[in-house]
Motif scaffolding. Sequence first.
Motif, PDB file in Angstrom:
ATOM      1  N   MET A 130       0.815  -1.225   0.000  1.00 35.12           N
ATOM      2  CA  MET A 130       0.000   0.000   0.000  1.00 35.12           C
ATOM      3  C   MET A 130       0.846   1.273   0.000  1.00 35.12           C
ATOM      4  SD  MET A 130      -2.877  -1.383  -0.225  1.00 35.12           S
ATOM      5  CE  MET A 130      -3.869   0.101  -0.150  1.00 35.12           C
ATOM      6  N   ASP A 131       2.170   1.149  -0.006  1.00 33.24           N
ATOM      7  CA  ASP A 131       3.071   2.304   0.014  1.00 33.24           C
ATOM      8  C   ASP A 131       3.201   2.859  -1.396  1.00 33.24           C
ATOM      9  OD1 ASP A 131       5.135   4.128   0.124  1.00 33.24           O
ATOM     10  OD2 ASP A 131       6.498   2.835   1.265  1.00 33.24           O
ATOM     11  N   ALA A 132       2.530   3.982  -1.651  1.00 31.18           N
ATOM     12  CA  ALA A 132       2.505   4.566  -2.992  1.00 31.18           C
ATOM     13  C   ALA A 132       3.470   5.730  -3.149  1.00 31.18           C
ATOM     14  CB  ALA A 132       1.093   5.039  -3.326  1.00 31.18           C
ATOM     15  N   THR A 133       4.300   6.019  -2.122  1.00 29.14           N
ATOM     16  CA  THR A 133       5.172   7.187  -2.176  1.00 29.14           C
ATOM     17  C   THR A 133       6.658   6.851  -2.206  1.00 29.14           C
ATOM     18  OG1 THR A 133       5.110   7.374   0.234  1.00 29.14           O
ATOM     19  CG2 THR A 133       3.458   8.623  -1.020  1.00 29.14           C
ATOM     20  N   SER A 134       7.080   5.772  -1.562  1.00 25.67           N
ATOM     21  CA  SER A 134       8.505   5.428  -1.547  1.00 25.67           C
ATOM     22  C   SER A 134       8.982   5.039  -2.940  1.00 25.67           C
ATOM     23  CB  SER A 134       8.765   4.272  -0.578  1.00 25.67           C
ATOM     24  OG  SER A 134       8.434   4.625   0.745  1.00 25.67           O
ATOM     25  N   ASP A 135      10.280   5.233  -3.175  1.00 21.88           N
ATOM     26  CA  ASP A 135      10.850   4.811  -4.456  1.00 21.88           C
ATOM     27  C   ASP A 135      10.669   3.311  -4.640  1.00 21.88           C
ATOM     28  OD1 ASP A 135      11.617   7.329  -5.154  1.00 21.88           O
ATOM     29  OD2 ASP A 135      13.754   7.048  -4.718  1.00 21.88           O
ATOM     30  N   ALA A 136      10.114   2.936  -5.766  1.00 16.56           N
ATOM     31  CA  ALA A 136       9.881   1.526  -6.115  1.00 16.56           C
ATOM     32  C   ALA A 136      10.373   1.321  -7.535  1.00 16.56           C
ATOM     33  CB  ALA A 136       8.402   1.175  -5.988  1.00 16.56           C
ATOM     34  N   ASP A 304      15.528 -10.979  -2.774  1.00 16.73           N
ATOM     35  CA  ASP A 304      16.107  -9.768  -2.197  1.00 16.73           C
ATOM     36  C   ASP A 304      15.844  -8.560  -3.091  1.00 16.73           C
ATOM     37  OD1 ASP A 304      17.125 -11.379  -0.211  1.00 16.73           O
ATOM     38  OD2 ASP A 304      19.165 -11.444  -1.045  1.00 16.73           O
ATOM     39  N   HIS A 305      15.593  -8.817  -4.379  1.00 17.64           N
ATOM     40  CA  HIS A 305      15.409  -7.737  -5.342  1.00 17.64           C
ATOM     41  C   HIS A 305      14.004  -7.781  -5.939  1.00 17.64           C
ATOM     42  CE1 HIS A 305      19.598  -7.197  -4.687  1.00 17.64           C
ATOM     43  NE2 HIS A 305      19.938  -8.338  -5.286  1.00 17.64           N
ATOM     44  N   ASP A 309      11.687  -2.704   0.083  1.00 12.37           N
ATOM     45  CA  ASP A 309      12.165  -1.345   0.313  1.00 12.37           C
ATOM     46  C   ASP A 309      13.649  -1.279  -0.019  1.00 12.37           C
ATOM     47  OD1 ASP A 309       9.669  -0.570   1.281  1.00 12.37           O
ATOM     48  OD2 ASP A 309      10.205  -0.933   3.374  1.00 12.37           O
ATOM     49  N   LEU A 310      14.093  -0.134  -0.535  1.00  9.12           N
ATOM     50  CA  LEU A 310      15.499   0.060  -0.842  1.00  9.12           C
ATOM     51  C   LEU A 310      16.276   0.241   0.471  1.00  9.12           C
ATOM     52  CD1 LEU A 310      15.143   2.571  -3.811  1.00  9.12           C
ATOM     53  CD2 LEU A 310      15.645   0.139  -3.950  1.00  9.12           C
ATOM     54  N   ARG A 311      17.222  -0.689   0.744  1.00  5.59           N
ATOM     55  CA  ARG A 311      17.957  -0.619   1.998  1.00  5.59           C
ATOM     56  C   ARG A 311      19.126  -1.603   1.939  1.00  5.59           C
ATOM     57  NH1 ARG A 311      14.013  -4.352   2.434  1.00  5.59           N
ATOM     58  NH2 ARG A 311      14.273  -6.108   3.882  1.00  5.59           N
ATOM     59  N   TYR A 318      18.885  -4.705  -0.577  1.00  9.69           N
ATOM     60  CA  TYR A 318      17.525  -5.079  -0.936  1.00  9.69           C
ATOM     61  C   TYR A 318      16.936  -4.009  -1.854  1.00  9.69           C
ATOM     62  CZ  TYR A 318      17.789  -8.470   2.882  1.00  9.69           C
ATOM     63  OH  TYR A 318      18.155  -9.503   3.706  1.00  9.69           O
ATOM     64  N   GLY A 319      16.276  -4.454  -2.897  1.00  8.25           N
ATOM     65  CA  GLY A 319      15.630  -3.522  -3.814  1.00  8.25           C
ATOM     66  C   GLY A 319      15.758  -3.982  -5.258  1.00  8.25           C
ATOM     67  N   ASP A 320      14.743  -3.659  -6.048  1.00  6.08           N
ATOM     68  CA  ASP A 320      14.655  -4.121  -7.434  1.00  6.08           C
ATOM     69  C   ASP A 320      15.239  -3.062  -8.362  1.00  6.08           C
ATOM     70  OD1 ASP A 320      14.017  -5.313  -9.819  1.00  6.08           O
ATOM     71  OD2 ASP A 320      11.845  -5.301  -9.509  1.00  6.08           O
TER      72      ASP A 320
END
Length: 443
Positions: A130-136, A304-305, A309-311, A318-320
């Motif tokens: 539901m997180d529509a604001t963080s970098d994805a 992991d990707h 969340d980017l971290r 972690y992050g795509d």
Amino acid sequence: MNARIFHTAVALGAVLSPMTAHADPASEARLRADVETLVSFGTRHTLSSASDPVRGIGAARAWAAREFAKIGTACGNCLDIVQPEQTVTGRRVPEPTRIVDVVAIQRGTERPNEVIIVQGHIDSRVSDVMDATSDAPGANDDASGVALVLEAARALSPQKFPTTIVYAALSGEEQGLLGGKVLADYARAQGWTVKAVLNNDIVGGSCGSDGYCDDAHVRLFSEGPRADATDETRSAARRFGGENDSPGRNLSRFITNLVPGIDPAFDVREIWRADRMGRGGDQTPFLELGYPAVRFTVAVENYDHQHQDLRTEGSTFYGDTVEYMDFPYLAKVTDLNIAALGALAKSPMPPAPRADAAVKTWTDVTWEPVAGAATYSVWKRATNAADWEAEPIVTGTSETSVKLEGLRGDDWILGVSASSPSGAQSPIAAAVPGGAFYPLQQD
């Protein structure tokens, strides 16, 4: 001659015949550029801004529409750009939201209502759905699929095909396969005869989160029992067989048999499931409406990707992101899709055969004529065999029925393919309950 080589020789005629030039190999540079552009929108979450010109789902969709328009201009306005949509609320869409797909239609010259669809989803997400604001970034999931679709359009749009190819960037996959439903409903509303749906979701990586790598295979998922089966069909299948002969399963066999003619060092690993365990993809809404559909995805996933969340935690990132993709691998998967689309777009629909072998020492196989077909071939395989035999038992007939003397049908699955005047051969449809490439429940 083994089954794969024989089927490849026939099917590749659909791509390499004098009617059309062979498509150039997919460009790794263009695939990378498209993925990087999609990542640059920050987030493509379905609930992100639909109006911001540089960030969010709206900006990404607008860019995809412009790319399709550029491709259409290059081929002499051969693409019609449409954006079917539905307004949705649900568990992952708390407020009414427009789910918009970006679709380019390359109309067939002879049977424009006969359609093949290639698709990927343009939306992305992080750990919290539901997180529509963080970098994805959504590089592999699923900018890779959208880049593949665009590259397929570039490769095939200069050519002419008797049937229609639809290129689609779908929204709302992460919120519940919503864009797949939008396009499936649109296909039904248009009255399209959907021959095949090729869903590409997570197709640009070759190493898993455990360090295991495999750049020599792509997985191809296909359903067993049909999602649109009726009680009558299920009852008939228990009596006559067909558990391993849905249209999607035979579409998977057809695509797999193309591989040796494209890249002998690359192969399909057929997975006889509708999707990965406990998960789904945008092929599902098409299957539910009775349209043949399969899913391409990487041989090994990296969790992991994906949906992260980017971290960095300890030594693990972690992050795509783009850095963890394999663009030579994505090019291989793209080339396979292009070959499959070309072969399917040139061939007729598979027939809808019936087999009668009850209480007799022969088998009768019958079917109705198919538009665009010049000849038909009849195939068999043992009931416990994975693939059809290397060569048909009847080939090149213009008749719509055969009597197979001495073939006791209890021991075999029979199937029929159709070929165009130029020799482009359709997938094989099995003569079992639910084997035809048509919805079982008509409106």
